[in-house]
Enzyme design. Structure first.
Site, mmCIF file in Angstrom:
data_model
loop_
_atom_site.group_PDB
_atom_site.id
_atom_site.type_symbol
_atom_site.label_atom_id
_atom_site.label_comp_id
_atom_site.label_asym_id
_atom_site.label_seq_id
_atom_site.Cartn_x
_atom_site.Cartn_y
_atom_site.Cartn_z
ATOM 1 N N GLY A 89 0.760 -1.166 0.029
ATOM 2 C CA GLY A 89 -0.277 0.197 0.087
ATOM 3 C C GLY A 89 0.852 1.110 -0.035
ATOM 4 O O GLY A 89 2.000 1.280 0.480
ATOM 5 N N CYS A 90 0.306 2.479 -0.443
ATOM 6 C CA CYS A 90 0.914 3.487 -0.532
ATOM 7 C C CYS A 90 1.691 4.036 0.806
ATOM 8 O O CYS A 90 2.651 4.422 0.895
ATOM 9 C CB CYS A 90 0.493 4.678 -1.522
#
Lengths: 357, 357, 357, 357
Positions: free
Chosen positions: D160-161
């Site tokens: 995930g970012c």
């Protein structure tokens, strides 16, 4: 400040807003809550209605209005809107007309949709694709003859945001014959002009950091409205090339308009025409020579800032104007028209100072 | 991809950048570091110079270029720039000419300032207030005849960012006679176009959330440059009304241009003219019917997106274009010209894909 | 609404603003022009002064205030400020103290600079590097005991914008002992917080599209002010880790604060503490469960929106708040303090509704 | 640059992208089109698929990719994705797993969704509300042991970012024991992180000019992923308080993380730990003392900029990091993992230079 109606009598006016959870509706609420008649009890906020958001509280939908956070949004029907002295309509066109035509003749109806703006039925049908209904008094009090028509009017068609910026920019030039009736208008707008409706093209990711023209080459529905307004002060039809551009800011319209300069017209004459035309207007400010309008300076205010210049080399007049599309461009105009309709001071509740920076 | 010069010989080219701490300089560096000749060792980055920032490291000034963080900025003098094959100048005009005229005839000098763009000395003196020096090959390879002149050229004047957007938009229409030579250009620009110089008017607080025209009515120095470019493909002088507008985004120029439609010209003809004119161009993309250019789509790329439309009712042709002012508008054009000058593939190191959203 | 002083007598108050061309000064003007006492003639706007812009008109500097466009900015001296009932100081610290200490004891002086905020002289010297002068009544009326101290006060130190957001967020939690006295505050601010001063780092190009922390790890001068405020309601000193972040918007501060949860405290208790603490406050709105503050909702208003939550898993209390740094964060607080000082209604002239979207 | 696989053999790799019309898919395309293996013909772009946009051309959906404008988007099915060497999945979780589990074992599957990231099935079920499937090699090559696991891997879970920004910021501090395992992370993100899906809350009008925390207090699904990553280098579980904030920029994540300083740790030690930890990493840049990461500097690049500081007074370590959520935060990581999987140079096609300003 104690408010009276046009007969000098203190009164209480009950106001409803249909489409209260949209941007126009929210801005009308913001202005009414700051209106001196609200503070004095002469103006009361009644029904707040909407379509898909009915049943929610205003607090969930409009956290910027904490005073009315507990108000519940009702369904938009003629019944919920009945029993009010003033009804603002911030609805999609078509639906707006449908509701409007059910409201009694004694109610002041101030319609922010397009339904009752155009005089020419053929134009309506061409641009909106449905049958034309009626034409109502048109809500730019600064246009010659309009203030008089709006005083006490029970029906008002609030102008489109682009037509407001373009009309206030060009009206003096057209009326005084400074230009040939052939204008090129480029209006750059913030994204709230597109309304509060889920859409991929209007996502923050798509609109921040980008500039894009849309509904170009006569396809935008505000084109015939601009032509109609300018035509009112012209003996010839006015050709209008209109190019709207979407820009990365929430609010504001900057309009640039060029038109062929009539031979012999000087910069001094042009400036004098504008200064005289707007000398008595509270909400139009002709900027001093050399200054250009900026949208930041009118954010949240009901002002239109205007500049006129002559480009000798190119043989053009350039007029520029800045408005807040939600205030002077919609909700501010609506409240200004309500003031004229019910007999309040025309400027009551309408800020002249912008929220800058 | 192995690079050769125009004679097929592998070579190493040493490049200097004057004004390396400004926006044009930084963007040239970004493109050169992604250039295949840099990867292959055929292009070497030599001196990086500036004025007030000399002595600082690039890391302090340009944190987006970590590979060269330790490079120290030198003073901009003819001496520090000597011994390079290619010198990019990203300097204020005047100073740029002063430095340029001291560089040897064998060096490829690619000047991003205005000094050598205008052919007409009177125009130079009127708009820039100093004595005109020389006119150099003008760096829009997409203009008829220019690519040929730029191949192997030792001196290149990189065009202004607004002239690039306006010229690529209007060139085919002017050349093919789709329009009368009387254009109204409104170009909306991101703030990096104003450079990296402390200024109250360009603070984030003043520019975010605002739109403002500036240097209007023929006062912007790019006006004669646009007229000069369009004049090259016209038998009559082209009248140019030019209105630049500052908008709240870091990069990007959206140009809208209207001009009177020549009688009888159809939308199909107009489209055909544009598609043919740009059929062989890598960096100009004529959008399909109905699509409008947006600056986001060209962010960081060397592309110009163009659309042409006809507004029958208004009797106008509307052309719109989008570029990144720092890439195709400045540094990308500079690198494209370097490629032509030294014999690299014209498109080498120049992205076609924008950084969207 | 007719205004009276605390003795019930109608009065006219003459107000001067020093630093009128800065952002704090401009926002004070915006609020005063919308103040009911200005409308009724009880409040008069006297001298507007500045340093480098003296001699310019307000119209040149602040085009968003068209009503006073012709006012000429005077030099900031004790002489030009003499003869006013209220003097707002929107000046750099140091210079602010120098001017303030020359004003007579009968004048209400409301200082937006830092000079008179800190109680601890050593902290002043450490963070500001000069000799400490005085400590004045501190302008957060919502802090226990402060409203009383501000009523009729002739000297007021308006708080810093970050301390306002952090203090209103954390005060109830600290006072009620919901948390250990060890808070981590991250406050994200719009760029107007940095003032109206030419600077490369604050250019639109540098700030749009970017996020950056600055003056981190205890270096920001607002750190001791936050600790001082929280210490007033704590029996132990409160450790404050403070991280300010610059974000691409003109106005607004979003504060997030975490602190170790005291064992046994429940979400219901925490919510009850906040609702009770702010039950009587006009300008603090505790949001309903599940809603998070957003800066847009308080743009241009004097509100602080607050939310409190418990993160069981992490063992933390999270409090968030949103204010407009120029309104509740500076000028709104200043006007609120003026109202308390001269006996106007505390809320007069201070919007509760934000300019959204 | 000629590319070879890990056995030194030249090869052609055919790549498909599922979810090609979303932001992750578009960014993967942008990077692949600039990849040297694409230029040399060793990498070929095969099927581009999507759900609701199937049948449209890429030109309509992604005008920033003019080279592939005529490509038609196909339906996302296992059949359209068959016959490719590498399949990137940019799909909603759940659907991503459904497709992934139908792809053959010889295909390199690089999944940008969450399905295969978490090791703990209970965490998956708690945060995603469905049955846990598998755990795949996790795509942060900079984490100890991960690069080795990713080399040649046929299945990769792209992180995930937010976890990427937080993990790269905190990993060295946790591993070296500079801090107590109790971190407060505030990550401020641009709006593209929320994807390309029509939504009122993500309209430009709602997000420009506003800051807002969301999914706070452990509700964000990236919380257990951050804890999992930090746990890999810690002998005790790491408590994570995670507060994501939405800010008005298209791309970028700035992460600030504070944690209690272990007694006796000095700023010099902390800096030395970070510099050593990342000494060999191409895509992590530890900034010099005094400099703070800014998202602008990593726009469009695959870099993570990091800073570590000690706040003695507050007893905290502060670590900050900046990434582009779509590049290093998603698509860049995906391409970096593809490079490792198929045997390209790990850094191939991944810019180190940001698109600033």
């Amino acid at each position: 400040m104690i408010m009276h109606n046009m007969y000098g009598v203190t009164m209480t006016i009950k106001v409803a807003i249909a489409g209260a959870s949209g941007y126009a509706g929210g801005e009308i609420l913001r202005l009414l809550l700051g209106h001196p008649a609200y503070a004095s009890g002469e103006l009361e906020i009644g029904a707040l209605t909407a379509a898909s958001t009915a049943g929610s509280t205003l607090g969930e939908l409009m956290p910027h209005i904490p005073q009315l956070a507990d108000r519940v949004i009702q369904d938009t029907t003629a019944e919920t809107l009945a029993g009010h002295d003033v009804v603002f309509l911030g609805l999609p066109h078509g639906f707006s007309a449908e509701i409007a035509l059910q409201l009694g003749p004694d109610v002041t109806v101030i319609d922010c949709a397009a339904d009752f703006r155009l005089q020419n039925a053929a134009n309506w049908e061409k641009f909106y694709g449905s049958e034309h209904q009626e034409t109502w008094p048109y809500g730019i009090p600064e246009m010659p003859g309009h203030r008089e028509a709006l005083r006490g009017a029970k029906r008002v068609a609030v102008p489109g945001c682009f037509p407001t910026g373009a009309t206030l920019a060009l009206l003096p030039a057209v009326q005084a014959g400074l230009i040939e009736p052939d204008v090129s208008v480029v209006s750059i707008t913030g994204v709230s002009g597109a309304g509060k409706k889920a859409s991929v093209a209007l996502l923050g990711s798509e609109t921040m950091g980008s500039l894009k023209a849309y509904n170009t080459s006569g396809k935008h529905r505000h084109t015939p409205e601009i032509a109609q307004n300018l035509g009112e002060v012209s003996d010839k039809p006015v050709k209008v090339s209109f190019t709207p551009v979407l820009a990365p800011l929430p609010r504001g319209i900057l309009t640039t308009a060029t038109a062929p300069l009539k031979e012999g017209v000087t910069a001094e004459q042009a400036r004098a025409v504008y200064e005289e035309f707007y000398a008595q207007e509270t909400f139009v400010h002709v900027l001093p020579e050399g200054a250009q309008p900026q949208t930041q300076a009118v954010l949240g205010s009901n002002m239109c800032h205007v500049q006129v210049e002559i480009d000798e080399e190119a043989g053009k007049v350039l007029v520029t104007s800045a408005i807040d599309n939600l205030t002077k461009g919609t909700a501010g105009a609506a409240v200004q028209c309500m003031n004229l309709s019910v007999g309040f001071d025309e400027a009551a509740g309408l800020p002249q100072v912008g929220v800058a920076p």
